[in-house]
Enzyme design. Structure first.
Site, PDB file in Angstrom:
ATOM      1  N   MET A 167       0.844  -1.195   0.000  1.00 56.82           N
ATOM      2  CA  MET A 167       0.000   0.000   0.000  1.00 56.82           C
ATOM      3  C   MET A 167       0.886   1.255   0.000  1.00 56.82           C
ATOM      4  O   MET A 167       0.437   2.341   0.366  1.00 56.82           O
ATOM      5  CB  MET A 167      -0.931  -0.008   1.210  1.00 56.82           C
ATOM      6  CG  MET A 167      -1.893  -1.204   1.172  1.00 56.82           C
ATOM      7  SD  MET A 167      -3.434  -0.941   2.054  1.00 56.82           S
ATOM      8  CE  MET A 167      -2.846  -0.669   3.700  1.00 56.82           C
ATOM      9  N   GLY A 168       2.160   1.076  -0.411  1.00 58.19           N
ATOM     10  CA  GLY A 168       3.034   2.236  -0.550  1.00 58.19           C
ATOM     11  C   GLY A 168       3.604   2.699   0.775  1.00 58.19           C
ATOM     12  O   GLY A 168       3.559   2.006   1.778  1.00 58.19           O
ATOM     13  N   HIS A 178       8.933   0.943   3.438  1.00 61.94           N
ATOM     14  CA  HIS A 178      10.011   0.945   4.431  1.00 61.94           C
ATOM     15  C   HIS A 178      10.857  -0.300   4.211  1.00 61.94           C
ATOM     16  O   HIS A 178      10.596  -1.098   3.304  1.00 61.94           O
ATOM     17  CB  HIS A 178       9.445   1.019   5.854  1.00 61.94           C
ATOM     18  CG  HIS A 178       8.402  -0.018   6.136  1.00 61.94           C
ATOM     19  ND1 HIS A 178       8.690  -1.367   6.209  1.00 61.94           N
ATOM     20  CD2 HIS A 178       7.064   0.087   6.329  1.00 61.94           C
ATOM     21  CE1 HIS A 178       7.598  -2.041   6.463  1.00 61.94           C
ATOM     22  NE2 HIS A 178       6.581  -1.191   6.517  1.00 61.94           N
ATOM     23  N   HIS A 232       9.220  -3.673   3.387  1.00 66.46           N
ATOM     24  CA  HIS A 232       8.811  -3.892   1.991  1.00 66.46           C
ATOM     25  C   HIS A 232      10.039  -4.191   1.125  1.00 66.46           C
ATOM     26  O   HIS A 232      10.009  -5.056   0.266  1.00 66.46           O
ATOM     27  CB  HIS A 232       8.140  -2.642   1.408  1.00 66.46           C
ATOM     28  CG  HIS A 232       6.891  -2.228   2.104  1.00 66.46           C
ATOM     29  ND1 HIS A 232       6.815  -1.095   2.881  1.00 66.46           N
ATOM     30  CD2 HIS A 232       5.655  -2.777   2.137  1.00 66.46           C
ATOM     31  CE1 HIS A 232       5.594  -0.962   3.361  1.00 66.46           C
ATOM     32  NE2 HIS A 232       4.871  -1.970   2.923  1.00 66.46           N
ATOM     33  N   GLY A 240       4.737 -10.150   4.190  1.00 68.24           N
ATOM     34  CA  GLY A 240       5.531 -10.078   5.420  1.00 68.24           C
ATOM     35  C   GLY A 240       4.860 -10.846   6.554  1.00 68.24           C
ATOM     36  O   GLY A 240       3.627 -10.852   6.678  1.00 68.24           O
ATOM     37  N   GLN A 241       5.687 -11.442   7.406  1.00 66.81           N
ATOM     38  CA  GLN A 241       5.192 -12.189   8.567  1.00 66.81           C
ATOM     39  C   GLN A 241       4.576 -11.252   9.608  1.00 66.81           C
ATOM     40  O   GLN A 241       3.843 -11.685  10.482  1.00 66.81           O
ATOM     41  CB  GLN A 241       6.355 -12.998   9.163  1.00 66.81           C
ATOM     42  CG  GLN A 241       6.088 -13.676  10.494  1.00 66.81           C
ATOM     43  CD  GLN A 241       4.973 -14.718  10.421  1.00 66.81           C
ATOM     44  OE1 GLN A 241       4.657 -15.244   9.356  1.00 66.81           O
ATOM     45  NE2 GLN A 241       4.356 -14.992  11.562  1.00 66.81           N
ATOM     46  N   GLN A 293      -2.930 -12.159   7.988  1.00 68.12           N
ATOM     47  CA  GLN A 293      -3.085 -11.887   6.554  1.00 68.12           C
ATOM     48  C   GLN A 293      -2.353 -12.943   5.730  1.00 68.12           C
ATOM     49  O   GLN A 293      -2.892 -13.457   4.733  1.00 68.12           O
ATOM     50  CB  GLN A 293      -2.546 -10.492   6.232  1.00 68.12           C
ATOM     51  CG  GLN A 293      -2.445 -10.215   4.745  1.00 68.12           C
ATOM     52  CD  GLN A 293      -2.081  -8.784   4.437  1.00 68.12           C
ATOM     53  OE1 GLN A 293      -2.934  -7.909   4.497  1.00 68.12           O
ATOM     54  NE2 GLN A 293      -0.836  -8.519   4.085  1.00 68.12           N
TER      55      GLN A 293
END
Ligand code: PAF
Length: 277
Positions: free
Chosen positions: A27-28, A31, A34, A144-145, A150
């Site tokens: 979602m931009g 950091h 990402h 990501g964990q 999710q």
């Protein structure tokens, strides 16, 4: 680095990519967390695509959609040197065309934890991620964990929908003092930023107790609660010790388990987790 927005541009760009194609959905306001996904995708795929889309359907009306940080120029500057082949920046109209009424929903796994506190959140996530998958048709996708539920929900959806995509879940990237990296950390003032390390401290104490032989899930939850209670700026939303696969709360830790929590520091809601193996 190609930058595409519409479905037509995406199709033209996709045809130029060597396979396997790896997708990093974001979602931009990128950091290091990402960027670690992008690097992993670069190691494993011939082409890497990053999607940047602040997905309105995964925010409830009371959540932070309007104040969610956005800075596309900065995101593109961070991605270019990493050798990303394509950035897909769909607009809300591209993802949700007029008359949109089709949703993808994972039923049981979305009920506890984040799902119980953020009604509709996972329906928005699974719908948008399946549209990203259908539009790009990557061979691999990287998550990501930090968003442990999710990741579990997307694995389930990918399996249930027979998407021919490998889901790769990468470790949490932390600041030096243990705070998990998140786009929301920028909303913390200096005092809150200091207080926010309490999530990592609580998880660490619980893991130390587990390493010392504690298997009572209630006791592990109590240890985390006590650490958070010691930080006046922090307020627990939930604390969990659950089965890693089903996310059902445990009485006793026997197999793989997930310690997780959501904690408000001021108005900022932070999540974090450790896996117990
Ligand atoms: O984790 C995120 O940033 C989002 O939930 C995702 C997977 C990009 C879907 O909007």
């Amino acid at each position: 680095m190609m930058i595409v927005t519409s479905m037509d541009e995406l199709r033209i760009g996709r045809a130029m990519l060597d396979e396997p194609v790896g997708l990093v959905p974001t979602m931009g306001f990128l950091h290091e967390g990402h960027l670690s996904l992008v690097r992993k995708a670069k190691e494993e795929c011939l082409s890497v695509v990053v999607s940047i889309f602040v997905n309105p359907t995964q925010f409830s009306p009371s959540e932070d959609l309007d104040v969610y940080p956005r800075d596309l120029e900065r995101d593109l500057r961070l991605l270019d040197p990493l050798g990303v082949n394509m950035v897909w920046t769909p607009t809300p109209d591209v993802m949700y065309p007029p008359g949109f009424q089709t949703w993808v929903e994972v039923e049981k796994l979305t009920q506890p934890l984040e799902g119980a506190r953020r009604p509709g959140h996972f329906r928005g996530v699974t719908t948008v991620v399946s549209k990203l998958f259908a539009g790009l048709q990557p061979q691999r996708a990287y998550f990501g964990q930090k968003d442990a539920q999710q990741a579990a929900v997307i694995r389930r959806m990918t399996n249930d929908m027979n998407f021919p995509i490998d889901i790769v879940v990468c470790p949490i990237v932390r600041e030096e003092d243990g705070l998990a990296m998140s786009s929301r950390n920028k909303n913390l003032d200096p005092q809150q930023r200091q207080a926010a390390t309490v999530l990592y401290r609580a998880l660490t104490e619980a893991r130390q107790a587990y390493d010392a032989g504690q298997r009572g899930a209630g006791e592990l939850r109590r240890i985390m609660e006590d650490v958070i209670a010691g930080e006046p700026l922090a307020k627990v939303q939930y604390i969990s010790c659950a089965d890693y696969d089903s996310l059902d709360e445990l009485e006793t830790v026997q197999g793989k388990a997930l310690l997780s929590m959501a904690v408000y520091v001021g108005k900022t809601r932070l999540i974090d987790n450790f896996v117990l193996q």
